[in-house]
Scaffold this active site. Structure first.
Site, PDB file in Angstrom:
ATOM      1  CD  GLU A  87      -5.081 -12.905  -8.233  1.00  0.00           C
ATOM      2  OE1 GLU A  87      -5.272 -13.282  -7.115  1.00  0.00           O
ATOM      3  OE2 GLU A  87      -5.659 -12.123  -9.010  1.00  0.00           O
ATOM      4  CD  GLU A 118     -24.234 -23.075 -14.998  1.00  0.00           C
ATOM      5  OE1 GLU A 118     -25.085 -23.113 -14.130  1.00  0.00           O
ATOM      6  OE2 GLU A 118     -23.663 -22.201 -15.126  1.00  0.00           O
TER       7      GLU A 118
END
Length: 301
Positions: A87, A118
């Protein structure tokens, strides 16, 4: 003989006594209980602001020496990093290669759970292999101990890049230069860190990147001034921003923007300093693109 409860390493994974009866409530009661927990997030973020300020200053230093800001995370934390980085270019007209998001499992992990990755610090090291000493690495880990993030920090330390950890665990075990912790406590549903911890991380990330962009001169007052007009809507927004910043009328704004070759900051500086566009442009270049610095150089602080 009963055994004492074993404390989970991260408070985000502990049971929350305030929501122990959540499955017995009607729907509205359940929503109110979750909302009451969410209401605690802002205060936890406020407590992390001094550390976040240090992280912002590190990011500004990195970007001003042509470095990058790297986000590294897994699962919900990593996805929030991807969204924040994505963004920044459209919001502030900032180059898309300066905020780089690394999500464990890559693009596929944005829309599907790839939870095993992860636990792989080697993957974190590999994903951050291109980091340099001029960069900043921001790890995102609600638990404060994600191996993928640990591996990313190893790559950062190997080249001397500063590190920041954004977490919800005040007892985070990852070694970093700046620990930014919003202590959100146990989740409404034990271990569901996309809730309070995720909300806190989103707030911290957006606050972080917004403050960095303000420091980098991408705003004038609270106006976005690095918009690039790619369509009619954005051209209209640029004219509205120019009018808001300077108080000039529509015709004057159109003429100023045209004379500035569509550069909103040049037009603002020229109008407010009563200068020609070349002088405004030179003042902006000398002031690292910060409108207020350019105005000061033109004697209109």
């Amino acid at each position: 003989m009963s055994r004492p409860a074993v404390r989970v390493v991260s408070p985000t994974e502990e049971r929350n006594p305030a929501t122990a009866g959540i499955d017995r409530l009607d729907t509205l009661g359940m929503l109110r209980l979750i909302n009451a927990q969410d209401a605690l997030v802002a205060a936890s973020v406020a407590g992390a602001l001094p550390a976040l300020a240090r992280a912002v200053d590190l990011a500004v230093t990195a970007l001003r020496q042509n470095g990058r800001v790297h986000y590294a995370g897994a699962g919900s934390s990593g996805r929030l990093g991807v969204m924040d980085a994505a963004e920044i270019p459209p919001t502030y007209g900032y180059p898309p290669d300066r905020f780089v998001a690394h999500l464990a499992g890559g693009p596929a992990a944005m829309t599907a759970a790839v939870e095993e990755v992860e636990d792989d610090p080697a993957l974190g090291r590999a994903d951050l292999a291109g980091v340099t000493a001029s960069d900043l690495v921001v790890g995102l880990a609600a638990s404060g101990r994600t191996p993928y993030v640990s591996g990313a920090f190893e790559s950062a330390r190997a080249v001397g890049a500063p590190t920041v950890l954004i977490t919800a665990n005040p007892h985070a075990t990852l070694a970093v230069d700046v620990l930014v912790c919003a202590d959100t406590g146990p989740e409404a549903i034990a271990g569901s860190t996309r809730m309070k911890a995720g909300t806190a991380q989103k707030m911290l990330l957006h606050t972080f990147s917004t403050a960095v962009m303000v420091r980098m001169g991408r705003t004038f007052s609270n106006l976005m001034v690095d918009v690039r007009a790619k369509n009619a809507k954005l051209r209209g927004r640029m004219l509205a921003t120019l009018a808001e910043a300077t108080g000039a009328g529509d015709r004057e704004c159109r003429e100023a923007l045209s004379a500035a070759d569509g550069d909103l900051k040049v037009a603002i500086t020229a109008l407010l300093a009563d200068a020609d566009p070349p002088a405004a442009r030179r003042a902006l270049e000398a002031g690292d693109g910060v409108v207020r610095d350019a105005l000061a150089r033109l004697g209109r602080a």
